[in-house]
Design an enzyme around this catalytic site. Sequence first.
Site, short mmCIF file in Angstrom:
data_model
loop_
_atom_site.label_atom_id
_atom_site.label_comp_id
_atom_site.label_asym_id
_atom_site.label_seq_id
_atom_site.Cartn_x
_atom_site.Cartn_y
_atom_site.Cartn_z
N ASN A 9 0.88 -1.16 0.00
CA ASN A 9 0.00 0.00 0.00
C ASN A 9 0.92 1.21 0.00
OD1 ASN A 9 -1.85 2.02 0.44
ND2 ASN A 9 -2.32 1.43 2.56
N GLY A 172 2.15 2.46 10.69
CA GLY A 172 3.16 3.50 10.52
C GLY A 172 3.83 3.92 11.81
P1 PGA Z 1 2.55 0.40 7.60
O1 PGA Z 1 1.13 0.62 6.89
O2 PGA Z 1 3.08 -0.94 7.09
O3 PGA Z 1 3.39 1.55 7.13
O4 PGA Z 1 2.32 0.38 9.05
C1 PGA Z 1 0.25 -0.45 6.69
C2 PGA Z 1 -1.05 0.05 6.11
O5 PGA Z 1 -1.53 1.10 6.55
O6 PGA Z 1 -1.62 -0.58 5.21
#
Ligand code: PGA
Length: 250
Positions: A9, A172
Amino acid sequence: MGKYIIAGNWKMNKLPSETYDFVKEVVEATKGAECEVVCCTPYVCLAPAVEAAKGTHVKIGAENLHFEDSGAFTGEISADMLADLGVEYVIIGHSERRAYNNETDETVNKKIVKALSKGLIPIVCVGESLEEREAGITMDLIAIQIKKAFAGVSAEDAAKVVVAYEPIWAIGTGKTATDDQAEEVCGGIRNILAALYDEATAKAVTIQYGGSMNAKNCAGLLAKENIDGGLIGGASLKAPDFATIVAAAK
Ligand code: PGA
């Protein structure tokens, strides 16, 4: 259980002009993958992404769509537009869209129904906030999100849907759910689907974990019985990291 799917993503990252080369890099780095590999990109990156993935094992997804077919919806993108471009997947109901773009369980449901009717595979995101986890209502909340998301969806269509369990506090933040925490909720989602439909349908659904999954912690998460893949944000922006996660999914 469900087919293993690792989906990146990208969120609001990467330029259209760097997309073709980056997707080619992902294709190279994930050659021989034993799972489905998907790159979900911003709308403006979709055309070069589809071009780069053409004839390869990598599939392309969008990060959102509108639930109407067409009309006066300035700035929106329809399922037909995505399908026409050669896009195969679409993320629906990401917590960031729920938080910043008025996405609700109702719009999520309408988008799933529309995506399925146009042959797109929805990656439906559900997950709790830290506050909700601490209040002990995680599974209650997830049950509501799942039941509302799948309203009016037949068992045959439900089996095609990908569910991504993404605890909001882990997105995140570098703070991943433990393998057991993730498995507990993913298993719970499978039980909810079995109750809504039947065992066979529940087993066919791919259930991903998402939230700071990276090259270091992916193996433990992906080894869990009810975790059939990952929705990867930050770590999907670097081809070698993404490829390590893909290699762990088999
Ligand atoms: P992240 O995001 O791996 O950066 O934590 C995952 C997501 O929001 O799909």
